[in-house]
Design a protein around this motif. Structure first.
Motif, PDB file in Angstrom:
ATOM      1  N   LEU B 319      12.331 -10.533 -52.065  1.00 56.64           N
ATOM      2  CA  LEU B 319      13.606  -9.911 -51.715  1.00 56.64           C
ATOM      3  C   LEU B 319      13.378  -9.048 -50.482  1.00 56.64           C
ATOM      4  N   ASP B 320      14.153  -9.282 -49.431  1.00 53.01           N
ATOM      5  CA  ASP B 320      13.977  -8.572 -48.164  1.00 53.01           C
ATOM      6  C   ASP B 320      12.524  -8.624 -47.691  1.00 53.01           C
ATOM      7  N   GLY B 321      11.909  -9.774 -47.882  1.00 53.96           N
ATOM      8  CA  GLY B 321      10.549  -9.968 -47.404  1.00 53.96           C
ATOM      9  C   GLY B 321       9.451  -9.435 -48.299  1.00 53.96           C
ATOM     10  N   ALA B 322       9.821  -8.649 -49.313  1.00 55.63           N
ATOM     11  CA  ALA B 322       8.792  -8.079 -50.188  1.00 55.63           C
ATOM     12  C   ALA B 322       8.669  -8.918 -51.462  1.00 55.63           C
ATOM     13  N   GLU B 323       7.434  -9.152 -51.837  1.00 51.91           N
ATOM     14  CA  GLU B 323       7.169  -9.918 -53.057  1.00 51.91           C
ATOM     15  C   GLU B 323       7.538  -9.071 -54.272  1.00 51.91           C
ATOM     16  N   LEU B 324       8.306  -9.663 -55.200  1.00 53.72           N
ATOM     17  CA  LEU B 324       8.675  -8.922 -56.416  1.00 53.72           C
ATOM     18  C   LEU B 324       7.849  -9.402 -57.587  1.00 53.72           C
ATOM     19  N   SER B 325       7.486  -8.458 -58.428  1.00 54.55           N
ATOM     20  CA  SER B 325       6.859  -8.858 -59.674  1.00 54.55           C
ATOM     21  C   SER B 325       7.680  -8.221 -60.789  1.00 54.55           C
ATOM     22  N   ILE B 326       8.520  -9.017 -61.414  1.00 54.90           N
ATOM     23  CA  ILE B 326       9.471  -8.477 -62.387  1.00 54.90           C
ATOM     24  C   ILE B 326       9.112  -8.942 -63.785  1.00 54.90           C
ATOM     25  N   LYS B 327       8.855  -7.981 -64.656  1.00 53.14           N
ATOM     26  CA  LYS B 327       8.535  -8.352 -66.036  1.00 53.14           C
ATOM     27  C   LYS B 327       9.586  -7.867 -67.019  1.00 53.14           C
ATOM     28  N   THR B 328      10.381  -6.885 -66.596  1.00 56.27           N
ATOM     29  CA  THR B 328      11.404  -6.346 -67.497  1.00 56.27           C
ATOM     30  C   THR B 328      12.707  -6.164 -66.719  1.00 56.27           C
ATOM     31  N   PRO B 329      13.827  -6.102 -67.433  1.00 51.26           N
ATOM     32  CA  PRO B 329      15.099  -5.846 -66.751  1.00 51.26           C
ATOM     33  C   PRO B 329      15.083  -4.531 -65.962  1.00 51.26           C
ATOM     34  N   GLN B 330      14.324  -3.501 -66.447  1.00 54.90           N
ATOM     35  CA  GLN B 330      14.267  -2.250 -65.667  1.00 54.90           C
ATOM     36  C   GLN B 330      13.777  -2.526 -64.266  1.00 54.90           C
ATOM     37  N   GLU B 331      12.672  -3.311 -64.182  1.00 53.25           N
ATOM     38  CA  GLU B 331      12.095  -3.605 -62.875  1.00 53.25           C
ATOM     39  C   GLU B 331      13.070  -4.415 -62.026  1.00 53.25           C
ATOM     40  N   ALA B 332      13.797  -5.323 -62.687  1.00 54.41           N
ATOM     41  CA  ALA B 332      14.759  -6.140 -61.950  1.00 54.41           C
ATOM     42  C   ALA B 332      15.852  -5.266 -61.352  1.00 54.41           C
ATOM     43  N   ILE B 333      16.362  -4.334 -62.156  1.00 50.98           N
ATOM     44  CA  ILE B 333      17.437  -3.461 -61.681  1.00 50.98           C
ATOM     45  C   ILE B 333      16.917  -2.576 -60.555  1.00 50.98           C
ATOM     46  N   ALA B 334      15.703  -2.050 -60.726  1.00 51.48           N
ATOM     47  CA  ALA B 334      15.130  -1.191 -59.697  1.00 51.48           C
ATOM     48  C   ALA B 334      14.940  -1.964 -58.394  1.00 51.48           C
ATOM     49  N   ALA B 335      14.632  -3.267 -58.521  1.00 55.25           N
ATOM     50  CA  ALA B 335      14.409  -4.068 -57.320  1.00 55.25           C
ATOM     51  C   ALA B 335      15.720  -4.438 -56.632  1.00 55.25           C
ATOM     52  N   GLY B 336      16.843  -4.304 -57.350  1.00 53.24           N
ATOM     53  CA  GLY B 336      18.124  -4.616 -56.726  1.00 53.24           C
ATOM     54  C   GLY B 336      18.783  -5.879 -57.247  1.00 53.24           C
ATOM     55  N   LEU B 337      18.421  -6.296 -58.467  1.00 51.26           N
ATOM     56  CA  LEU B 337      19.100  -7.436 -59.072  1.00 51.26           C
ATOM     57  C   LEU B 337      20.083  -6.942 -60.120  1.00 51.26           C
ATOM     58  N   GLY B 338      21.180  -7.646 -60.284  1.00 53.60           N
ATOM     59  CA  GLY B 338      22.127  -7.354 -61.360  1.00 53.60           C
ATOM     60  C   GLY B 338      22.450  -8.645 -62.069  1.00 53.60           C
ATOM     61  N   LEU B 339      22.620  -8.599 -63.392  1.00 54.30           N
ATOM     62  CA  LEU B 339      22.904  -9.824 -64.141  1.00 54.30           C
ATOM     63  C   LEU B 339      24.064  -9.603 -65.094  1.00 54.30           C
ATOM     64  N   VAL B 340      25.189 -10.226 -64.775  1.00 50.92           N
ATOM     65  CA  VAL B 340      26.311 -10.243 -65.723  1.00 50.92           C
ATOM     66  C   VAL B 340      26.053 -11.439 -66.624  1.00 50.92           C
ATOM     67  N   SER B 341      25.567 -11.175 -67.837  1.00 49.37           N
ATOM     68  CA  SER B 341      25.095 -12.282 -68.659  1.00 49.37           C
ATOM     69  C   SER B 341      26.259 -12.980 -69.347  1.00 49.37           C
ATOM     70  N   GLU B 342      25.986 -14.189 -69.800  1.00 48.63           N
ATOM     71  CA  GLU B 342      27.028 -14.890 -70.546  1.00 48.63           C
ATOM     72  C   GLU B 342      27.169 -14.213 -71.907  1.00 48.63           C
ATOM     73  N   ASP B 343      28.245 -14.484 -72.596  1.00 49.49           N
ATOM     74  CA  ASP B 343      28.506 -13.928 -73.917  1.00 49.49           C
ATOM     75  C   ASP B 343      28.495 -12.400 -73.874  1.00 49.49           C
ATOM     76  N   ARG B 344      29.549 -11.831 -73.301  1.00 52.00           N
ATOM     77  CA  ARG B 344      29.571 -10.380 -73.056  1.00 52.00           C
ATOM     78  C   ARG B 344      29.445  -9.567 -74.333  1.00 52.00           C
ATOM     79  N   LYS B 345      29.972 -10.108 -75.447  1.00 52.96           N
ATOM     80  CA  LYS B 345      29.891  -9.312 -76.670  1.00 52.96           C
ATOM     81  C   LYS B 345      28.457  -9.230 -77.160  1.00 52.96           C
ATOM     82  N   ARG B 346      27.709 -10.290 -76.966  1.00 48.02           N
ATOM     83  CA  ARG B 346      26.344 -10.291 -77.461  1.00 48.02           C
ATOM     84  C   ARG B 346      25.385  -9.582 -76.497  1.00 48.02           C
ATOM     85  N   TYR B 347      25.547  -9.847 -75.191  1.00 52.84           N
ATOM     86  CA  TYR B 347      24.554  -9.335 -74.241  1.00 52.84           C
ATOM     87  C   TYR B 347      25.072  -8.261 -73.298  1.00 52.84           C
ATOM     88  N   GLY B 348      26.399  -8.096 -73.240  1.00 52.64           N
ATOM     89  CA  GLY B 348      26.911  -7.240 -72.185  1.00 52.64           C
ATOM     90  C   GLY B 348      27.378  -5.865 -72.631  1.00 52.64           C
TER      91      GLY B 348
END
Lengths: 386, 502
Positions: B319-348
């Motif tokens: 992302l933006d030229g930097a290698e990401l190593s993402i193991k948890t959603p926290q790291e993903a969010i910190a890196a700048g990813l967002g995920l609107v997951s399917e099944d909002r009642k179950r996951y959202g």
């Protein structure tokens, strides 16, 4: 009037609880006579509630995260036994013994947190195991016999009252009066600040009339509560401890990131995880804190009895869980309040107290408590499904 | 030939959606009748009516068995009439033995006491019907998926089934197991057992079916003998509709390439499911659509990128030229990813919570200092997204459980907008919400892209993928089967890439 009806409807759960408590007191006031509502008995009732109420405050957050703790009775008894043995058999002073017991509680909490949060063993099983194990360890540290008598300073935790700051004899305790005034002042101040903050941002607030009514009623309740204590012997130290723990946990639940995360984890663990919440570390943190609270309850219990006994704390987990559930904590997780659980604990001990005053057969005492718990949960579930 | 099963003018409504609209369909004895259509065409809904899961009274129209109208109040009655459904996920008790499963609900017993030898014999004869050579005492959970499915069919046959409904039976089967299943179904049909076969695998359909019915948007498009059908014709009939004009017009002006996933492989050890060798790029302001059938690995791919799926991962993400190593959603969010997951009642959503707690849940640090929440700024943030996304609610303190589906989805969108992601991934963002809210979500996606965000949208609705995306990646069986740009993409081309032909 319409607004009042709406507020009542929205918070029906809490009002039913308060009405139930008032109803129970009324029934006992009529059937036991004025002795039930005498300052002496009410003050005693509050003291009987303290240990379970302290545990219930912590248990609320545990249940909110979708977990449970069956080991509180054994662990509280164990922490008390550690404090008692250290001071009686090893000559430790009171602060040392208290700190050692608290450390033991934190360590037990960390142990539970490790298995529940990182090894994914259900809390029911982890704490069931501890319920057995720590009952055994109580026998281990006490050598199977009652450890007594305890040091004076230690006894004060559960038995002494905040001294009257005026030395001269009065018909009432002036320290209690001062605390009451301070509590009311702080309450009104925080509420006013909350309201003016919301007003400044243009957020919805209740009408001024209702707001004043609310302040008046709650202030009156605080005044009544401390009035009862003032006309008896004053404010017990253990009650101060309960108030401190309750305020702290209530603040944690409502105003901190940690608390918000706990509610989210209990409400929907998948959504919490995908929102970047580290479930394991939050659960671990909760259990460590909770372990300290359980140890504090154990200290109060041991100090009140002036002894560490092998059966100390038996059935405490059930009283605490019942208090939470009666107080509106959902066993499904995600919902529950500290104040609700304290009122729940007060309902349970009011039943104990009143039925004992009536000299009711112990058989019926257990049956009635069981039925009250059952109907409280049924009421809750039937309300939810509407 | 007399019909064993006939449905006439079946209509079924869900809140805000008409799932079936006057469907007509019939089955003759010993026939294998294939039912095909896009995701959401109404196949599963129809089968749930036939098998009594949606009881009589919840739908309009008639179901007839051997010419007589039947009104199933539940699954039991439909089974008694000889109709059984084999679900995508098997309804077997994994801990029980094969014999116990086959006889579940139909135990061989006298006076409530199970007759073990007779049970085993009965199970054995049922297993013979499906050509399964295993011990009836084997533990069901230890069998492979193919064998479990045959056990399920044996269980249905035990109940004197005359119409067997199979819903995507080969989705989880190996090539060999699929061959075996097809030949067993042909054998059963020769014995007079009819079969309704639902599949996205058009090759299988052409091989197996006697007749083929195509459903689209809850309506029967046609029923043809196999000799009058081809795979290409099926696809045209499945998608044949006009694109509606609810989508933003022009393509986006895309900027720099800033997000790149190469040779990405992830596997979930528990389910054995995997996505393999995925290469994906995204530019600023670009909307990348991911199309594919249910089970093609789209959700698993984005969840694995987000650190929320799969035990093992290989490959690189930049992302933006930097290698990401993402193991948890926290790291993903910190890196700048967002995920609107399917099944909002179950996951959202945290359903007991109110709008403000849900909106702020992934950005609590923004409304707090040293761990203490600022309640006023919490309300302010909540109200900001209520205004911005036009969430219909009396107050920011409304519990999300009381909101409509479209408004719930907007709350989830608000939560992710508040994290200010660089890459926003949306997995089936409009599933189960009404047309008005859908349009608002399309407009929002367009607006975010124009502001420079990179957006990935998964959708099973082809018009949606075509209308929203600048570029479309199609997945099949855990791999990328092709990529199409906005100009050249058509529903036919997507379906051809998504369904395994031949």
């Amino acid at each position: 009037m319409e607004e009042l009806a709406q507020i009542f409807k929205k918070n029906i759960r809490q009002y039913i609880m308060l009405i139930a408590l008032a109803g129970i007191w009324l029934v006992f006031a009529v059937s036991c006579g004025p002795v039930f509502v005498s300052p002496g008995n009410l003050s005693n009732l509050f003291l009987q509630t303290v240990t379970v109420a302290i545990v219930a405050c912590g248990m609320t957050l545990v249940i909110v995260t979708g977990n449970i703790d069956l080991s509180v009775g054994s662990v509280a008894g164990f922490a008390g036994a550690v404090a008692a043995v250290l001071q009686v058999r090893h000559g430790w002073n009171t602060p040392g013994a208290v700190l050692a017991a608290l450390a033991a509680g934190l360590a037990v909490g960390a142990w539970h947190g490790f298995w529940i949060a990182y090894r994914k063993v259900p809390a029911f099983i982890v704490t069931l195991a501890s319920m057995l194990a720590f009952r055994g360890l109580i026998l281990g540290v006490t050598g199977g016999s009652t450890v007594a008598p305890l040091r004076g300073a230690f006894k004060a935790i559960g038995q002494q009252y905040l001294p009257d700051f005026l030395a001269a004899p009065h018909s009432f305790n002036t320290s209690a009066l001062l605390i009451a005034l301070a509590a009311i002042a702080i309450f009104i101040l925080t509420e006013t600040r909350k309201r003016s903050g919301r007003l400044r941002h243009g957020f919805l607030v209740t009408s001024p009339g209702l707001y004043v009514l609310r302040l008046t009623l709650i202030s009156a309740a605080i005044a009544g509560f401390f009035g009862v204590l003032a006309f008896n012997q004053g404010v017990p130290y253990s009650l101060l401890l309960l108030m401190a723990i309750a305020l702290l946990l209530n603040f944690t639940a409502e105003n901190t990131v940690f608390g918000r995360r706990l509610y989210a984890i209990g409400g929907n663990p998948d959504a919490a995880r995908l929102s970047g919440i580290n479930i394991s570390s939050n659960i671990m943190g909760l259990f460590v804190i909770y372990g300290g609270i359980v140890a504090a309850a154990g200290l109060v219990l041991t100090s009140r009895l002036n002894a560490a006994t092998t059966s100390a704390g038996v059935n405490m987990e059930l009283d605490a869980i019942a208090a939470c559930v009666i107080g509106g904590t959902s066993l499904m997780g995600g919902e529950g309040t500290i104040i609700g659980s304290i009122i729940g604990a007060l309902i349970m001990s009011s039943l104990d107290n009143g039925m004992s005053l009536l000299n009711m057969d112990i058989t019926y005492q257990y049956v009635i408590k069981g039925l009250i718990l059952l109907s409280a949960v049924w009421l809750d579930i039937s309300n939810r499904n509407k | 030939m007399a019909h064993i099963l006939e449905v006439a003018g079946i209509t079924k409504d869900f809140p805000g959606v008409r799932a079936l609209d006057g469907v007509t369909f019939d089955v003759v004895p010993g026939e294998i009748h294939a039912l095909v259509g896009e995701n959401g065409a109404g196949k599963s809904t129809l089968m749930k009516i036939l098998s009594g899961i949606y009881p009589f009274g919840t739908y309009g129209g008639q179901v007839l068995v051997e010419g007589k109208e039947v009104r199933f109040p539940g699954i039991k009655e439909s089974e008694r009439a000889g109709i059984a459904i084999i679900h995508q996920e098997f309804a077997l008790v994994k801990q029980m033995s094969v014999a116990e499963n086959i006889l579940l609900g139909n135990e061989v017993a006298s006076g409530g006491v199970i007759d073990r030898p007779a049970s085993l014999a009965a199970a054995e004869s049922a297993l013979k019907l499906v050509g399964l050579n295993i011990s009836p005492e084997a533990v069901t959970g230890r069998l492979g998926v193919g064998q479990q499915q045959l056990v399920e069919i044996a269980k249905a046959l035990r109940k004197n089934v005359r119409v067997l409904i199979l819903d995507e039976p080969t989705a989880a089967l190996s090539e060999e197991e699929t061959r075996n299943l097809l030949s067993i179904l042909k054998g059963l049909s020769a014995k007079g057992v009819s079969c309704i076969y639902i599949s996205h695998r058009l090759g299988e359909v052409m091989e197996l079916a006697d007749r083929i019915t195509v459903l689209r948007d809850g309506k029967t498009v046609c029923t043809e003998r196999k000799s009058a059908m081809t795979e290409a014709l099926m696809i045209t009939k499945m998608v044949g509709r006009e694109l509606t004009s609810v989508f933003p017009e022009a393509a986006h002006k895309t900027g720099e390439l800033f997000f790149e996933v190469s040779d990405w492989t992830a596997e979930d050890p528990a389910s054995g499911m995997r996505v393999e060798d995925i290469n994906l790029t995204l530019r600023h302001g670009e909307v990348l659509g991911i199309a594919g059938l249910v089970g093609s690995g789209r959700t698993e791919l984005v969840m694995s990128l987000f650190g929320a799926w799969g035990g093992r991962q290989k490959g690189s993400m930049k992302l933006d030229g930097a290698e990401l190593s993402i193991k948890t959603p926290q790291e993903a969010i910190a890196a700048g990813l967002g995920l609107v997951s399917e099944d909002r009642k179950r996951y959202g959503l945290v359903l007991p919570g109110d709008i403000k707690t849900n909106v702020t849940l992934a950005s609590l640090e923004k409304i707090s200092s040293s761990g203490v929440l600022d309640k006023n700024s919490e309300i302010r943030e909540g109200e900001k997204y209520i205004r911005d996304l036009r969430i219909k609610t009396p107050s920011v303190e409304q519990r999300v459980v009381n909101l409509s589906g479209g408004n719930q989805q907007k709350v989830v969108l608000g939560k992710w907008m508040m994290t200010a992601p660089k890459v926003l991934i949306l997995d089936e963002p409009t599933r189960g919400i009404d047309v008005g809210a859908k349009f608002e979500i399309y407009t929002l996606i367009d607006r975010l892209a124009r502001a420079g965000m990179g957006i990935i949208v998964i959708s099973s609705e082809l018009p949606e993928v075509l209308g929203l995306s600048d570029r479309i990646m199609v997945m099949r069986e855990g791999r990328v089967s092709g990529e199409l740009d906005r100009q050249s993409a058509t529903q036919e081309k997507i379906m051809t890439l998504a369904a395994s032909l031949g």
